[in-house]
Write a protein that holds these residues in place. Structure first.
Motif, PDB file in Angstrom:
ATOM      1  N   LEU A 297       4.950  -7.687  -4.490  1.00 35.99           N
ATOM      2  CA  LEU A 297       5.533  -6.902  -3.405  1.00 35.99           C
ATOM      3  C   LEU A 297       5.656  -7.801  -2.183  1.00 35.99           C
ATOM      4  O   LEU A 297       4.700  -8.496  -1.831  1.00 35.99           O
ATOM      5  CB  LEU A 297       4.608  -5.721  -3.094  1.00 35.99           C
ATOM      6  CG  LEU A 297       4.990  -4.763  -1.962  1.00 35.99           C
ATOM      7  CD1 LEU A 297       4.278  -3.417  -2.166  1.00 35.99           C
ATOM      8  CD2 LEU A 297       4.687  -5.269  -0.567  1.00 35.99           C
ATOM      9  N   LEU A 298       6.823  -7.803  -1.580  1.00 35.83           N
ATOM     10  CA  LEU A 298       6.951  -8.468  -0.279  1.00 35.83           C
ATOM     11  C   LEU A 298       7.691  -7.546   0.673  1.00 35.83           C
ATOM     12  O   LEU A 298       8.662  -6.889   0.293  1.00 35.83           O
ATOM     13  CB  LEU A 298       7.726  -9.788  -0.383  1.00 35.83           C
ATOM     14  CG  LEU A 298       7.924 -10.412   1.013  1.00 35.83           C
ATOM     15  CD1 LEU A 298       7.356 -11.804   1.097  1.00 35.83           C
ATOM     16  CD2 LEU A 298       9.366 -10.374   1.470  1.00 35.83           C
ATOM     17  N   SER A 299       7.186  -7.479   1.908  1.00 36.15           N
ATOM     18  CA  SER A 299       7.971  -6.793   2.927  1.00 36.15           C
ATOM     19  C   SER A 299       7.672  -7.443   4.271  1.00 36.15           C
ATOM     20  O   SER A 299       6.804  -8.316   4.367  1.00 36.15           O
ATOM     21  CB  SER A 299       7.689  -5.293   2.941  1.00 36.15           C
ATOM     22  OG  SER A 299       8.754  -4.631   3.596  1.00 36.15           O
ATOM     23  N   GLY A 300       8.417  -7.030   5.279  1.00 36.17           N
ATOM     24  CA  GLY A 300       8.252  -7.687   6.572  1.00 36.17           C
ATOM     25  C   GLY A 300       8.510  -6.745   7.717  1.00 36.17           C
ATOM     26  O   GLY A 300       9.091  -5.668   7.554  1.00 36.17           O
ATOM     27  N   VAL A 301       8.041  -7.174   8.867  1.00 39.32           N
ATOM     28  CA  VAL A 301       8.278  -6.405  10.076  1.00 39.32           C
ATOM     29  C   VAL A 301       8.453  -7.399  11.220  1.00 39.32           C
ATOM     30  O   VAL A 301       7.760  -8.418  11.282  1.00 39.32           O
ATOM     31  CB  VAL A 301       7.125  -5.396  10.317  1.00 39.32           C
ATOM     32  CG1 VAL A 301       5.765  -6.070  10.341  1.00 39.32           C
ATOM     33  CG2 VAL A 301       7.325  -4.599  11.590  1.00 39.32           C
ATOM     34  N   ALA A 302       9.428  -7.121  12.078  1.00 40.93           N
ATOM     35  CA  ALA A 302       9.652  -8.022  13.206  1.00 40.93           C
ATOM     36  C   ALA A 302       8.569  -7.781  14.258  1.00 40.93           C
ATOM     37  O   ALA A 302       8.169  -6.639  14.492  1.00 40.93           O
ATOM     38  CB  ALA A 302      11.042  -7.765  13.785  1.00 40.93           C
ATOM     39  N   PRO A 303       8.059  -8.854  14.880  1.00 47.07           N
ATOM     40  CA  PRO A 303       7.023  -8.676  15.889  1.00 47.07           C
ATOM     41  C   PRO A 303       7.619  -8.197  17.198  1.00 47.07           C
ATOM     42  O   PRO A 303       8.239  -8.967  17.914  1.00 47.07           O
ATOM     43  CB  PRO A 303       6.436 -10.085  16.056  1.00 47.07           C
ATOM     44  CG  PRO A 303       7.567 -10.994  15.694  1.00 47.07           C
ATOM     45  CD  PRO A 303       8.415 -10.263  14.698  1.00 47.07           C
ATOM     46  N   SER A 304       7.456  -6.920  17.468  1.00 48.67           N
ATOM     47  CA  SER A 304       7.903  -6.434  18.764  1.00 48.67           C
ATOM     48  C   SER A 304       6.699  -5.740  19.365  1.00 48.67           C
ATOM     49  O   SER A 304       5.684  -5.590  18.701  1.00 48.67           O
ATOM     50  CB  SER A 304       9.061  -5.477  18.591  1.00 48.67           C
ATOM     51  OG  SER A 304       8.574  -4.349  17.940  1.00 48.67           O
ATOM     52  N   GLY A 305       6.823  -5.344  20.591  1.00 48.00           N
ATOM     53  CA  GLY A 305       5.674  -4.775  21.288  1.00 48.00           C
ATOM     54  C   GLY A 305       5.112  -3.519  20.647  1.00 48.00           C
ATOM     55  O   GLY A 305       3.907  -3.337  20.596  1.00 48.00           O
ATOM     56  N   VAL A 306       5.968  -2.679  20.123  1.00 49.86           N
ATOM     57  CA  VAL A 306       5.499  -1.371  19.655  1.00 49.86           C
ATOM     58  C   VAL A 306       5.695  -1.209  18.152  1.00 49.86           C
ATOM     59  O   VAL A 306       6.713  -1.624  17.604  1.00 49.86           O
ATOM     60  CB  VAL A 306       6.330  -0.213  20.264  1.00 49.86           C
ATOM     61  CG1 VAL A 306       5.448   0.933  20.680  1.00 49.86           C
ATOM     62  CG2 VAL A 306       7.265  -0.660  21.338  1.00 49.86           C
ATOM     63  N   MET A 307       4.758  -0.548  17.541  1.00 48.41           N
ATOM     64  CA  MET A 307       4.979  -0.096  16.168  1.00 48.41           C
ATOM     65  C   MET A 307       4.779   1.425  16.213  1.00 48.41           C
ATOM     66  O   MET A 307       3.813   1.908  16.802  1.00 48.41           O
ATOM     67  CB  MET A 307       3.956  -0.756  15.259  1.00 48.41           C
ATOM     68  CG  MET A 307       4.130  -0.401  13.839  1.00 48.41           C
ATOM     69  SD  MET A 307       3.825  -1.837  12.812  1.00 48.41           S
ATOM     70  CE  MET A 307       2.077  -1.729  12.621  1.00 48.41           C
ATOM     71  N   HIS A 308       5.711   2.174  15.616  1.00 46.70           N
ATOM     72  CA  HIS A 308       5.649   3.624  15.750  1.00 46.70           C
ATOM     73  C   HIS A 308       5.399   4.296  14.402  1.00 46.70           C
ATOM     74  O   HIS A 308       5.353   3.623  13.366  1.00 46.70           O
ATOM     75  CB  HIS A 308       6.915   4.156  16.428  1.00 46.70           C
ATOM     76  CG  HIS A 308       8.193   3.728  15.761  1.00 46.70           C
ATOM     77  ND1 HIS A 308       8.531   4.101  14.483  1.00 46.70           N
ATOM     78  CD2 HIS A 308       9.212   2.943  16.199  1.00 46.70           C
ATOM     79  CE1 HIS A 308       9.700   3.589  14.166  1.00 46.70           C
ATOM     80  NE2 HIS A 308      10.137   2.855  15.195  1.00 46.70           N
ATOM     81  N   ILE A 309       5.239   5.614  14.448  1.00 45.84           N
ATOM     82  CA  ILE A 309       4.883   6.321  13.213  1.00 45.84           C
ATOM     83  C   ILE A 309       6.027   6.296  12.186  1.00 45.84           C
ATOM     84  O   ILE A 309       5.784   6.487  11.005  1.00 45.84           O
ATOM     85  CB  ILE A 309       4.426   7.783  13.480  1.00 45.84           C
ATOM     86  CG1 ILE A 309       5.518   8.582  14.194  1.00 45.84           C
ATOM     87  CG2 ILE A 309       3.129   7.803  14.294  1.00 45.84           C
ATOM     88  CD1 ILE A 309       5.211  10.074  14.291  1.00 45.84           C
ATOM     89  N   GLY A 310       7.257   6.017  12.627  1.00 44.78           N
ATOM     90  CA  GLY A 310       8.358   5.835  11.666  1.00 44.78           C
ATOM     91  C   GLY A 310       8.116   4.585  10.825  1.00 44.78           C
ATOM     92  O   GLY A 310       8.202   4.621   9.594  1.00 44.78           O
ATOM     93  N   ASN A 311       7.776   3.461  11.484  1.00 43.92           N
ATOM     94  CA  ASN A 311       7.450   2.224  10.753  1.00 43.92           C
ATOM     95  C   ASN A 311       6.285   2.480   9.800  1.00 43.92           C
ATOM     96  O   ASN A 311       6.283   2.021   8.662  1.00 43.92           O
ATOM     97  CB  ASN A 311       6.981   1.100  11.706  1.00 43.92           C
ATOM     98  CG  ASN A 311       8.003   0.732  12.761  1.00 43.92           C
ATOM     99  OD1 ASN A 311       7.661   0.648  13.940  1.00 43.92           O
ATOM    100  ND2 ASN A 311       9.233   0.523  12.361  1.00 43.92           N
ATOM    101  N   TYR A 312       5.301   3.199  10.316  1.00 43.02           N
ATOM    102  CA  TYR A 312       4.089   3.425   9.531  1.00 43.02           C
ATOM    103  C   TYR A 312       4.378   4.279   8.290  1.00 43.02           C
ATOM    104  O   TYR A 312       4.049   3.901   7.172  1.00 43.02           O
ATOM    105  CB  TYR A 312       3.017   4.085  10.415  1.00 43.02           C
ATOM    106  CG  TYR A 312       1.735   4.336   9.671  1.00 43.02           C
ATOM    107  CD1 TYR A 312       0.859   3.284   9.412  1.00 43.02           C
ATOM    108  CD2 TYR A 312       1.406   5.604   9.202  1.00 43.02           C
ATOM    109  CE1 TYR A 312      -0.317   3.496   8.698  1.00 43.02           C
ATOM    110  CE2 TYR A 312       0.240   5.825   8.493  1.00 43.02           C
ATOM    111  CZ  TYR A 312      -0.619   4.773   8.246  1.00 43.02           C
ATOM    112  OH  TYR A 312      -1.765   4.982   7.530  1.00 43.02           O
ATOM    113  N   LEU A 313       5.035   5.418   8.505  1.00 42.76           N
ATOM    114  CA  LEU A 313       5.244   6.340   7.370  1.00 42.76           C
ATOM    115  C   LEU A 313       6.311   5.820   6.411  1.00 42.76           C
ATOM    116  O   LEU A 313       6.209   6.010   5.199  1.00 42.76           O
ATOM    117  CB  LEU A 313       5.636   7.734   7.881  1.00 42.76           C
ATOM    118  CG  LEU A 313       4.573   8.454   8.719  1.00 42.76           C
ATOM    119  CD1 LEU A 313       5.128   9.786   9.227  1.00 42.76           C
ATOM    120  CD2 LEU A 313       3.293   8.682   7.925  1.00 42.76           C
ATOM    121  N   GLY A 314       7.354   5.171   6.966  1.00 40.57           N
ATOM    122  CA  GLY A 314       8.447   4.694   6.116  1.00 40.57           C
ATOM    123  C   GLY A 314       8.081   3.443   5.337  1.00 40.57           C
ATOM    124  O   GLY A 314       8.484   3.271   4.184  1.00 40.57           O
TER     125      GLY A 314
END
Ligand code: AMP
Ligand code: TRP
Length: 328
Positions: free
Chosen positions: A6-23
């Motif tokens: 499994l590989l996934s990624g997230v761009a480093p920005s100031g905020v992470m929200h519950i959409g990022n978390y749940l999705g």
């Protein structure tokens, strides 16, 4: 037997929200049981829109802490920063030479982002090719993401097939994994658009680090629909349906059970309980984040070790691709 990758990624920005978390992120955490997981902090992607250097550095570290606080276990999984593994940029260049312009011109995320910038640079246009390289370098089986990444994963699949057809079997064809109920969490202030950290107002989202009173306030003022029933109906009641999906994901109860529980009750009772449910889930996460903030060195050590492990597998695939192409 080897676990699927499994590989996934997230761009480093100031905020992470519950959409990022749940999705996305909660899928990565759960799949650590069954998959060999790599989570990448995509700083090469972040610079496709202008970044302040000091903020980029700080946000990269914050993102690492947040991912660990969410449950990414660095002893088991590989947590790394994209720019620490040069193979990403190298394979992206190769893939760029076989990506039809028309496919990039169709990318809806590119069109959206372009419309929000005063100037658009080539990196933003080529971003999906870099994302394909991220995925293909690790012979990835599964890429769990939110729905907004679907088109990018399709491109990664088509580039892998194109390369394999021309030069022989080199890349595994990856599968995107997008959750039906939480792949697209909508904005609290506008349930027609997805929840987004670049929204005009912070009332659009609940950040994972929002304090309890802030969460109560944002849910209280969240847009609702006409009528008074707490009922799931995506067409007629997009706002309540979104809140129901969030409630269901955080509580683990099916939407239908929550509808039953609030039959005949007001929106405001429903919202009060939703706020407490979200707070209960996010409180331990915030506490873990705070602990990690006290110890910068150990987070840096995790990222260093993660990059070394990622480099080893990425370089192997890159060498194979280079040989197949005919590089001396
Ligand atoms: P980003 O913050 O854009 O780097 O996205 C990180 C991950 O979160 C990606 O897999 C996105 O698809 C996912 N994501 C972003 N926004 C949402 C949303 N509103 N609902 C569900 N998933 C999302
Ligand atoms: N583009 C993704 C986003 O904006 C982040 C990302 C970069 C990614 N590279 C990736 C996701 C590779 C999955 C696989 O959310």
């Amino acid at each position: 037997m080897q676990k699927p990758i499994l590989l996934s990624g997230v761009a480093p920005s100031g905020v992470m929200h519950i959409g990022n978390y749940l999705g996305a992120i909660s899928q990565w955490v759960a799949m650590q049981e069954t998959h060999s997981v790599s989570v990448m902090i995509a700083d090469l992607h972040a610079i496709t829109v202008p970044q302040e250097p000091a903020a980029l550095r700080e946000n990269t570290l914050r993102m690492a802490r947040l991912l660990i606080a969410c449950g990414i276990n660095p002893e088991q999984s590989i947590l790394f920063v994209q720019s620490h593994v040069p193979a990403h940029a190298e394979l992206a260049w190769i893939l760029n030479t076989m990506t039809p312009l028309g496919e990039l011109e169709r990318m809806t995320q590119f069109k959206d982002k372009r419309d929000r910038q005063s100037d658009t640079y080539a990196g933003l246009f080529n971003y999906p090719v870099l994302m394909a390289a991220d995925i293909l370098l690790y012979q990835t089986d599964a890429v769990p993401v939110g729905e907004d990444q679907k088109q990018h994963i399709e491109l990664a699949r088509s580039l892998a097939k194109r390369f394999n057809n021309r030069f022989g079997e080199t890349f595994k064809i990856p599968e995107g994994i997008i959750l039906k109920d939480t792949g697209r969490i909508m904005g609290l202030d506008d349930p027609i658009k997805k929840m987004s950290k670049s929204a005009a107002s912070a009332n659009n989202y609940i950040a994972l680090l929002d304090e309890p009173d802030e969460i109560r306030r944002k849910i209280k003022i969240a847009v609702t629909d006409s009528g008074a029933d707490v009922a799931y109906d995506e067409e007629q009641k997009p706002a309540i349906s979104n809140l129901l999906r969030i409630f269901s994901a955080f509580s683990g109860s099916p939407v239908a059970d929550i509808e039953n529980r609030y039959r005949g009750k007001t929106y405001s009772t429903f919202k009060d309980d939703l706020a407490e449910c979200v707070i209960e889930k996010l409180t331990p996460l915030r506490a873990r984040y705070r602990e990690l903030s006290a110890d910068k060195e150990s987070v840096l050590a995790i990222l260093r070790a993660g990059a070394a492990r990622a480099r080893a597998s990425a370089e192997k695939t890159l060498r194979t691709a280079q040989e197949k192409i005919g590089f001396l």
